[in-house]
Design an enzyme around this catalytic site. Structure first.
Site, PDB file in Angstrom:
ATOM      1  N   SER A   9       0.841  -1.199   0.000  1.00 46.74           N
ATOM      2  CA  SER A   9       0.000   0.000   0.000  1.00 46.74           C
ATOM      3  C   SER A   9       0.874   1.246   0.000  1.00 46.74           C
ATOM      4  CB  SER A   9      -0.898   0.012   1.235  1.00 46.74           C
ATOM      5  OG  SER A   9      -1.479   1.291   1.359  1.00 46.74           O
ATOM      6  N   HIS A  34      -1.147  -1.149  -4.354  1.00 51.98           N
ATOM      7  CA  HIS A  34      -2.428  -0.838  -3.710  1.00 51.98           C
ATOM      8  C   HIS A  34      -2.454   0.660  -3.412  1.00 51.98           C
ATOM      9  CE1 HIS A  34      -6.038  -1.821  -1.347  1.00 51.98           C
ATOM     10  NE2 HIS A  34      -5.608  -0.941  -0.466  1.00 51.98           N
ATOM     11  N   ASP A  36      -4.689   3.804  -1.849  1.00 50.76           N
ATOM     12  CA  ASP A  36      -5.788   4.133  -0.949  1.00 50.76           C
ATOM     13  C   ASP A  36      -6.251   5.568  -1.134  1.00 50.76           C
ATOM     14  OD1 ASP A  36      -6.099   1.720   0.715  1.00 50.76           O
ATOM     15  OD2 ASP A  36      -4.007   2.119   1.247  1.00 50.76           O
ATOM     16  N   MET A  38      -8.798   8.350   0.200  1.00 49.63           N
ATOM     17  CA  MET A  38      -9.659   8.667   1.354  1.00 49.63           C
ATOM     18  C   MET A  38     -10.165  10.100   1.246  1.00 49.63           C
ATOM     19  SD  MET A  38      -7.195   7.195   4.325  1.00 49.63           S
ATOM     20  CE  MET A  38      -6.547   5.529   4.275  1.00 49.63           C
ATOM     21  N   HIS A  67      -8.327   1.468  -4.104  1.00 49.01           N
ATOM     22  CA  HIS A  67      -9.283   1.237  -3.016  1.00 49.01           C
ATOM     23  C   HIS A  67      -9.925   2.576  -2.657  1.00 49.01           C
ATOM     24  CE1 HIS A  67      -9.666  -0.008   1.544  1.00 49.01           C
ATOM     25  NE2 HIS A  67     -10.831   0.153   0.964  1.00 49.01           N
ATOM     26  N   MET A  69     -12.072   4.810  -0.538  1.00 54.03           N
ATOM     27  CA  MET A  69     -12.746   5.021   0.750  1.00 54.03           C
ATOM     28  C   MET A  69     -13.398   6.394   0.679  1.00 54.03           C
ATOM     29  SD  MET A  69      -9.757   3.359   3.057  1.00 54.03           S
ATOM     30  CE  MET A  69      -8.612   3.479   1.688  1.00 54.03           C
ATOM     31  N   MET A 138     -11.763  -5.753   5.108  1.00 54.77           N
ATOM     32  CA  MET A 138     -10.963  -4.826   5.906  1.00 54.77           C
ATOM     33  C   MET A 138     -10.636  -5.492   7.239  1.00 54.77           C
ATOM     34  SD  MET A 138     -10.448  -2.272   3.986  1.00 54.77           S
ATOM     35  CE  MET A 138      -9.445  -1.435   5.220  1.00 54.77           C
ATOM     36  N   ASP A 176      -6.937  -6.402   3.843  1.00 49.96           N
ATOM     37  CA  ASP A 176      -6.332  -5.071   3.908  1.00 49.96           C
ATOM     38  C   ASP A 176      -6.305  -4.541   5.340  1.00 49.96           C
ATOM     39  OD1 ASP A 176      -5.359  -2.583   3.344  1.00 49.96           O
ATOM     40  OD2 ASP A 176      -7.101  -1.904   2.183  1.00 49.96           O
ATOM     41  N   GLY A 178      -3.038  -4.220   8.661  1.00 47.89           N
ATOM     42  CA  GLY A 178      -2.313  -4.948   9.701  1.00 47.89           C
ATOM     43  C   GLY A 178      -1.687  -6.253   9.245  1.00 47.89           C
TER      44      GLY A 178
HETATM   45  C1  DX5 Z   1      -6.495   1.427   5.508  1.00 49.23           C
HETATM   46  C2  DX5 Z   1      -6.001   1.189   4.107  1.00 49.23           C
HETATM   47  C3  DX5 Z   1      -4.910   0.200   4.019  1.00 49.23           C
HETATM   48  C4  DX5 Z   1      -3.640   0.622   4.709  1.00 49.23           C
HETATM   49  C5  DX5 Z   1      -2.946  -0.610   5.160  1.00 49.23           C
HETATM   50  O1  DX5 Z   1      -7.600   2.246   5.477  1.00 49.23           O
HETATM   51  O2  DX5 Z   1      -7.061   0.732   3.288  1.00 49.23           O
HETATM   52  O3  DX5 Z   1      -4.633  -0.162   2.675  1.00 49.23           O
HETATM   53  O4  DX5 Z   1      -2.795   1.379   3.901  1.00 49.23           O
HETATM   54  O5  DX5 Z   1      -1.882  -0.234   5.942  1.00 49.23           O
HETATM   55  P1  DX5 Z   1      -1.224  -1.199   6.999  1.00 49.23           P
HETATM   56  O6  DX5 Z   1      -0.680  -2.358   6.240  1.00 49.23           O
HETATM   57  O7  DX5 Z   1      -0.168  -0.334   7.620  1.00 49.23           O
HETATM   58  O8  DX5 Z   1      -2.286  -1.607   7.969  1.00 49.23           O
HETATM   59 ZN    ZN Z   2      -6.564  -0.142   1.253  1.00 50.47          ZN
END
Ligand code: DX5
Ligand code: ZN
Length: 221
Positions: A9, A34, A36, A38, A67, A69, A138, A176, A178
């Site tokens: 990511s 990946h 993200d 937001m 992705h 959000m 998630m 996705d 942790g």
């Molecule tokens: C969270 C994102 C993830 C995030 C994952 O909202 O969708 O893609 O970047 O990051 P880590 O791997 O640090 O949890």
């Molecule tokens: Zn993501």
């Protein structure tokens, strides 16, 4: 069993050296980038938008897994397709007409994904599973990188795998949040096809070898 894809990511990349980090992922054992997006409305954080993705797309060689959000993702489908998305994932929680949204994405000739928050049960996908190319479970609450993996995710992967088999669907299962070297193997064994990893990759002193390590762990029998 087909190969598990590692998707670093870029949210956790060094934005001052974004091109360097994109190139590192391109040269690594990762399968996808990946990305993200937001909006500060659906999730309590704002990441980056079109100009940054355009810059990533101009140099990257691996598929872009975007992705979203964001609320009202339908408004931007065409733009993300034009930017070069290979996979476009919307959130179940933001789409009152999910079936229509998925059809619109597929109509553009790319893969359509649906992401579900930790509180959204897999069973809510029963009537859409045969339409989607990917389900993103998630494993943290969306909005931030670096959060702790939610253990209930394993139950959701199992339930989703069962649903896919029951409905003879072909959706990939993406995890996705942790993801690290400790849970990657168990996730892959439980049925995950794509593992997203942000901070675990980019906070490491050698991200390139962390990706290769994750890839080996996820794909070892
Ligand atoms: C969270 C994102 C993830 C995030 C994952 O909202 O969708 O893609 O970047 O990051 P880590 O791997 O640090 O949890
Ligand atoms: Zn993501």
């Amino acid at each position: 069993m087909s190969k598990v894809i590692i998707a670093p990511s870029l949210l956790a990349a060094d934005f001052g050296n974004l091109q360097r980090d994109v190139e590192m992922v391109d040269k690594s054992d990762a399968g996808w980038h990946h990305i993200d997006v937001m909006d500060g409305v659906f999730v309590p954080n704002i990441s980056f938008g079109m100009p940054v993705i355009k810059s990533i797309a101009s140099t990257s060689v691996k598929p872009l897994d975007i992705h979203l959000m964001i609320v009202e993702p339908d408004r931007y489908i065409k733009e993300f397709v034009d930017l070069g998305a290979a996979v476009l994932t919307v959130h179940y929680e933001t789409c009152p007409h999910l079936h229509r949204t998925i059809q619109r994405i597929k109509h553009e000739g790319i893969k359509a994904g649906v992401a579900i928050n930790p509180h959204t049960p897999v069973s809510f996908l029963e009537d859409i599973i045969t339409e989607v190319d990917l389900v993103c479970i998630m494993s943290v609450n969306p909005g931030y990188g670096g959060q702790k993996f939610i253990e209930n995710t394993y139950n959701k992967v199992r339930a989703l795998k069962e649903l896919i088999i029951k409905k003879k669907a072909t959706a990939l299962i993406e995890i996705d949040g942790g993801v690290n070297a400790e849970n990657a193997k168990h996730l892959a064994k439980t049925g995950a096809d794509v593992l997203v990893a942000g901070s675990f990759v980019f906070n490491a002193s050698n991200p390139h070898s962390v990706i290769s390590n994750l890839n080996t762990i996820a794909n070892s029998k």
